[in-house]
Design an enzyme around this catalytic site. Structure first.
Site, PDB file in Angstrom:
ATOM      1  N   ASP A 119      -3.785 -12.470   4.392  1.00  0.00           N
ATOM      2  CA  ASP A 119      -3.658 -11.392   4.278  1.00  0.00           C
ATOM      3  C   ASP A 119      -1.579 -11.594   3.044  1.00  0.00           C
ATOM      4  O   ASP A 119      -1.471 -12.648   3.593  1.00  0.00           O
ATOM      5  CB  ASP A 119      -2.376 -11.358   5.485  1.00  0.00           C
ATOM      6  CG  ASP A 119      -2.162 -11.035   6.577  1.00  0.00           C
ATOM      7  OD1 ASP A 119      -1.201  -9.890   5.564  1.00  0.00           O
ATOM      8  OD2 ASP A 119      -0.872 -11.110   6.988  1.00  0.00           O
ATOM      9  N   ASP A 127       0.436 -14.357  10.188  1.00  0.00           N
ATOM     10  CA  ASP A 127      -0.906 -14.076   8.923  1.00  0.00           C
ATOM     11  C   ASP A 127      -1.494 -14.725   9.127  1.00  0.00           C
ATOM     12  O   ASP A 127      -2.510 -14.349   8.191  1.00  0.00           O
ATOM     13  CB  ASP A 127       0.471 -14.567   7.995  1.00  0.00           C
ATOM     14  CG  ASP A 127       1.907 -14.175   7.993  1.00  0.00           C
ATOM     15  OD1 ASP A 127       2.372 -13.090   7.377  1.00  0.00           O
ATOM     16  OD2 ASP A 127       2.385 -15.109   9.033  1.00  0.00           O
ATOM     17  N   GLU A 150      -5.919  -7.239   2.745  1.00  0.00           N
ATOM     18  CA  GLU A 150      -4.965  -6.098   2.763  1.00  0.00           C
ATOM     19  C   GLU A 150      -4.528  -5.176   1.815  1.00  0.00           C
ATOM     20  O   GLU A 150      -4.034  -5.311   0.903  1.00  0.00           O
ATOM     21  CB  GLU A 150      -3.697  -6.988   3.871  1.00  0.00           C
ATOM     22  CG  GLU A 150      -3.221  -5.471   5.067  1.00  0.00           C
ATOM     23  CD  GLU A 150      -2.470  -6.541   5.607  1.00  0.00           C
ATOM     24  OE1 GLU A 150      -2.482  -6.218   6.969  1.00  0.00           O
ATOM     25  OE2 GLU A 150      -1.581  -5.992   5.939  1.00  0.00           O
TER      26      GLU A 150
END
Lengths: 179, 179
Positions: free
Chosen positions: B7, B141, B68
């Site tokens: 992430d 996260d 991501e």
């Protein structure tokens, strides 16, 4: 001072090396473009850009790297690719302990042509004149990379003079009470 | 299959490793966050992220990396940092020849919770349940990185089944004229 300018992009990443100091004629040490195939996976494209930049850094051993600062006001897709390519350029420079500076497109245009709203052709013409080249470097990305390097040498000198002036002013002020 | 989920972020870059195959219970192999100081130059921050990711790749030897996908619809400043951190993650994986896959936040949410509009807490709860953890990984996260890895294992399996079905269909069609 030897500066590598990088105009980041996934399809065409402009690179140009300029040597010299502000107030004296500048010299072009090299100019080119790192290309990656538009149909390759993003990872492979970033690896190709990294390899290309490493070759330029190995060959020219610059004292600093100037990268165009990316804004996201334009086309989303393009901006993401530009941000990714610029990240690789910043990473390659920082990994070698080289100072990295970001300049906005209008700062570069203003430094080189006198106007922050100059077009590509004007930037190319001024780069050609300042570096005493026979013709404007092609493609525009290559000329932009040289403009970035020129901008960096000049702005660095201006910032240095400013710091010096501030330091002198402070030194005088500090001495005053002692008189 | 062992997947490293990333992430991306400059201040906090979530990382999580999940092992397993679709249809069977998954296992968490590791989770954490790579942090960089907000007041450090961008180049130093990207170098720290690169070093951190290299350590995770060395230790866990994943078969694939899921990152991501970044969009630029939100805050411009944050998005640029996220795009730069994601570029480093994609580069580190591609440099090792690992397949890199990008998943959008809504794809990840939909895969893990059944809804593309799930909130952080729901994602954390489902990650906790799917990986049989004692509590949701903190910060968010880190949980998001695990969700990315889970999403990748499941979506990869779905894509594989689809390819297999298409291939079988084609094989049958190809045989037909020969009968």
């Amino acid at each position: 001072m030897r500066v590598l300018g990088v105009d980041p992009g996934l399809t065409r990443c402009g690179v140009g090396v300029v040597a010299g100091t502000a107030g004296r004629p500048l010299t072009m040490a090299g100019v080119g473009v790192i290309r990656t195939p538009a149909d390759a996976p993003i990872g492979d494209r970033l690896v190709l850009i990294e390899r290309g930049l490493e070759e330029w850094l190995d060959e020219h051993r610059p004292d600093a790297v100037a990268v165009e600062r990316v804004f996201s006001q334009h086309n989303v897709r393009t901006v993401m690719g530009t941000a990714q390519a610029s990240a690789v350029a910043i990473l390659c420079a920082a990994r070698r302990g080289l100072p990295v500076h970001l300049h906005t497109p209008s700062e570069v245009k203003a430094a080189v042509t006198g106007s922050g709203r100059a077009d590509k052709a004007q930037v190319g013409q001024m780069v050609t004149r300042l570096l005493r080249l026979d013709a404007p470097p092609k493609p525009a990305d290559a000329a932009d990379a040289l403009a970035l390097a020129i901008c960096h040498i000049w702005r660095g000198a201006a910032a240095g003079r400013l710091q010096q002036a501030v330091a002198q002013h402070r030194a005088v002020r500090t001495q005053e009470p002692a008189r």
